[in-house]
Scaffold this active site. Structure first.
Site, PDB file in Angstrom:
ATOM      1  N   ASP A  35      -7.161  -1.529   4.579  1.00 41.13           N
ATOM      2  CA  ASP A  35      -6.234  -2.585   4.171  1.00 41.13           C
ATOM      3  C   ASP A  35      -6.570  -3.924   4.826  1.00 41.13           C
ATOM      4  O   ASP A  35      -6.015  -4.950   4.438  1.00 41.13           O
ATOM      5  CB  ASP A  35      -4.796  -2.212   4.543  1.00 41.13           C
ATOM      6  CG  ASP A  35      -4.253  -1.090   3.668  1.00 41.13           C
ATOM      7  OD1 ASP A  35      -4.632  -1.033   2.492  1.00 41.13           O
ATOM      8  OD2 ASP A  35      -3.462  -0.278   4.177  1.00 41.13           O
ATOM      9  N   ASP A  64       0.869  -1.170   0.000  1.00 40.75           N
ATOM     10  CA  ASP A  64       0.000   0.000   0.000  1.00 40.75           C
ATOM     11  C   ASP A  64       0.909   1.224   0.000  1.00 40.75           C
ATOM     12  O   ASP A  64       2.124   1.105   0.207  1.00 40.75           O
ATOM     13  CB  ASP A  64      -0.882  -0.029   1.251  1.00 40.75           C
ATOM     14  CG  ASP A  64      -1.798   1.178   1.348  1.00 40.75           C
ATOM     15  OD1 ASP A  64      -2.387   1.549   0.333  1.00 40.75           O
ATOM     16  OD2 ASP A  64      -1.877   1.753   2.447  1.00 40.75           O
ATOM     17  N   ASP A 111      -1.407  -0.589   5.826  1.00 35.35           N
ATOM     18  CA  ASP A 111      -1.617   0.201   7.034  1.00 35.35           C
ATOM     19  C   ASP A 111      -2.975   0.872   6.916  1.00 35.35           C
ATOM     20  O   ASP A 111      -3.240   1.549   5.936  1.00 35.35           O
ATOM     21  CB  ASP A 111      -0.517   1.257   7.164  1.00 35.35           C
ATOM     22  CG  ASP A 111      -0.797   2.246   8.283  1.00 35.35           C
ATOM     23  OD1 ASP A 111      -0.935   1.801   9.420  1.00 35.35           O
ATOM     24  OD2 ASP A 111      -0.888   3.451   8.001  1.00 35.35           O
TER      25      ASP A 111
END
Length: 608
Positions: A502, A308, A498
């Site tokens: 997610d 991410d 995070d």
């Protein structure tokens, strides 16, 4: 030697051996009896049989006054086996030092501040008696007794044993501190927020305990082999005894005893858990906590590392750089409304709004958060929408600004008919993110960036870090579908993320890593928790997982190879009982010492 002297030494040997059997050897018999009561055959069963048969035969021959005695062998068995187990215990204790260090971090006593006649007075109280809301003073060199927020003061906080960060981190009023960290510079007054089982330290301990208690597939296979192996050995020893008796050999007893003792099912049983324990302890020192038993094994086989963006490749310390108003409302008024809405979110952008407007004068109600899209709620009796352009477009009939973001992250504030403001944010890339991506690519891994941010910002981050495969403007369900698509193509996916949005992606990946600063939900979905501030620790964890599997294979190969060679040699009479005891003990010790190599640091560029 005449018969009287021979008998004297036999009876003397018997008297000296009895206390050894009753005291020192008791651990083997107790363990074997416990296993048999539970209708299973453990590794101490053949050892106990070997010692028991040797002692019983020796007593019978002593009473009869003829035949061989093996009191010396019984004592040597016990000595060598206990010596080996002592070294095993010492070695395994070393492998758990990092875990045990966490337990000892919390101090026993804290300096609690109590208001007396309008002034603070210190009272020394046990840490176990602290409650949330209590205030404590932590002097330089003292350990923070529990999780809390700094009420006054500024100092360097050493969190090395918790996060792996070697340098103290500067903390000031309003910053959170973790129980077990050490104040290095100036006195602090801390307001306690979490105590006991709710603290970060307790959560870390639970994760480590869980990871070490759960066995990966290779460990379960080794345990099954070891249990069946012991049964096979008892059968082999019986056949060996019958064979040599049938041949009329007087050496059938020492050969049978050697066959029972020389086998080493314990080497098979120790091959995996000692390696897992040593690796878990080393990972804890690095600041990468394994939360599940399969995590190390799966990480070692990962083919694709997916990241991410926000709070992962970037620091997550998103800064509001510009507020562009598109209606008659002022920038401050728009910021107040946005902060009121984001007060209900844990996303890093929400924290940025709260930092820019720490005490919003407005209050939001009926707040609804759509992870990865935006948030809506009622402020001043009007419904407001705050989020990405496509989210706002679904609810607002007003004209949206152009799509050119200039590499910034943009969040739009609107009502049902008007776009009121565009907020622009920038997030700093982690200084070791470039090194991490380069190391993973050198290791032949595919690196992918999945982000809900706009394409311009995503391409900027990817260009700086060296990632070639980028997917932007993704909703949480889109990220999960990308993961599943990779898995359908045969990829083993390691996902690092995070934040709340997610969580489903982390749960869907083969192995997942949650940033320690992320939301509790993301951490709950993950196989590893990264407490370190350095994201490059992920590559060190990957290298360590590869080494762990290699050492497990080495240990299993050694254990199987040793038994394949030792059992036939003992059955053919080439191994004396005392030598069999040494061989068994040495085999177990080799396995443990080999696993301990995982606890040691290696040179630069190697897995630590």
């Amino acid at each position: 030697m005449n018969e009287a002297i021979r008998a004297f030494f036999r009876w003397t040997s018997l008297l000296l051996t009895v206390p050894v059997l009753l005291f020192a050897s008791r651990v083997f018999f107790t363990s074997a009896w416990r296993d048999l009561k539970q209708k299973r055959v453990g590794m101490d069963v053949p050892v106990s049989l070997g010692i028991g048969i040797a002692f019983t035969a020796s007593v019978a021959h002593t009473i009869a006054g003829s035949g061989e005695i093996y009191f010396d062998s019984v004592v040597m068995f016990t000595f060598f086996l206990l010596t080996a187990r002592y070294f095993e215990m010492t070695a395994r204790k070393r492998s758990t030092e990092a875990t045990e260090a966490l337990v000892s971090l919390q101090p026993a006593v804290a300096a609690k501040l109590v208001r007396v006649d309008g002034r603070d007075e210190e009272q020394a109280v046990p840490v176990a008696e602290l409650d949330a809301g209590d205030r404590v003073r932590v002097r330089p060199g003292d350990t923070v007794p529990a999780d809390g927020i700094i009420e006054s003061g500024a100092s360097g906080i050493d969190e090395s044993l918790i996060t792996g960060e070697s340098m103290p981190t500067t903390k000031t009023t309003g910053d959170e501190v973790i129980g077990g960290s050490i104040n290095t510079e100036s006195p602090l007054v801390i307001s306690i927020t979490r105590v006991g089982a709710d603290t970060v330290l307790a959560a870390i301990q639970r994760l480590l305990d869980k990871a070490q208690s759960e066995k990966p597939a290779v460990a379960r296979l080794a345990d099954r082999i070891a249990s069946k192996f012991v049964i096979a050995i008892l059968g082999i020893a019986s056949m060996v005894a019958l064979f040599w008796i049938a041949r009329g050999s007087e050496s059938w007893l020492p050969i049978t005893i050697a066959t029972l003792v020389v086998t080493c099912p314990c080497a098979l049983s120790l091959a995996t858990p000692t390696a897992i324990t040593a690796a878990s302890g080393r990972l804890a020192q690095l600041g990468l906590l394994p939360a599940r038993g399969h995590a190390l094994e799966t990480l070692a086989h990962a083919t694709h590392f997916v990241f991410d963006k926000t709070g992962t490749l970037t620091i997550g310390n998103i800064t509001l750089t510009d507020t562009q108003t598109l209606s008659e409302r002022s920038a401050d008024d728009c910021l107040q409304i946005a902060a009121a809405l984001e007060a209900h979110s844990e996303h890093p952008i929400a924290k940025s709004f709260m930092h820019a407007c720490p005490a919003p004068e407005k209050q939001a109600s009926d707040v609804s958060n759509t992870p990865g899209h935006g948030i809506c709620g009622t402020v001043d009796d009007r419904q407001w929408f705050l989020g990405k352009a496509d989210y706002v477009a679904q609810h607002c009939s007003g004209a949206l600004p152009d799509d050119d973001t200039g590499g910034f992250t943009r969040v739009i504030l609107a009502t049902t008919d008007t776009v009121h403001a565009v907020f622009s944010f920038v997030d700093e890339i982690r200084e070791d993110a470039v090194d991490l991506i380069a190391e993973l690519k050198r290791a032949g891994k595919h690196v992918v960036l999945l982000t809900g941010d706009n394409a311009s910002t995503a391409q900027h981050i990817a260009g700086v870090t060296g990632i070639t495969e980028v997917h932007a403007n993704l909703r949480p369900e889109d990220k999960l579908e990308r993961i599943k698509a990779l898995q359908r193509d045969g990829a083993i996916v390691a996902m690092t993320g995070d934040g709340v949005n997610d969580a489903p992606v982390l749960a869907g990946a083969n192995v997942s890593i949650a940033m320690g600063s992320g939301s509790q939900l993301a951490a709950a979905s993950a196989d590893f928790i990264l407490l370190s501030h350095w994201i490059s620790t992920i590559h060190q964890g990957y290298q360590l997982s590869v080494r762990t599997l290699a050492i497990i294979r080495q240990n299993l190969t050694w254990a199987i190879g040793y038994n394949i060679l030792a059992i036939p040699a003992a059955a053919m009479g080439y191994v004396q009982p005392w030598l069999a005891a040494i061989g068994m003990s040495a085999s177990s010790l080799v396995v443990v010492l080999n696993a301990l190599r995982l606890s040691k640091q290696r040179g630069p560029g190697k897995a630590n």
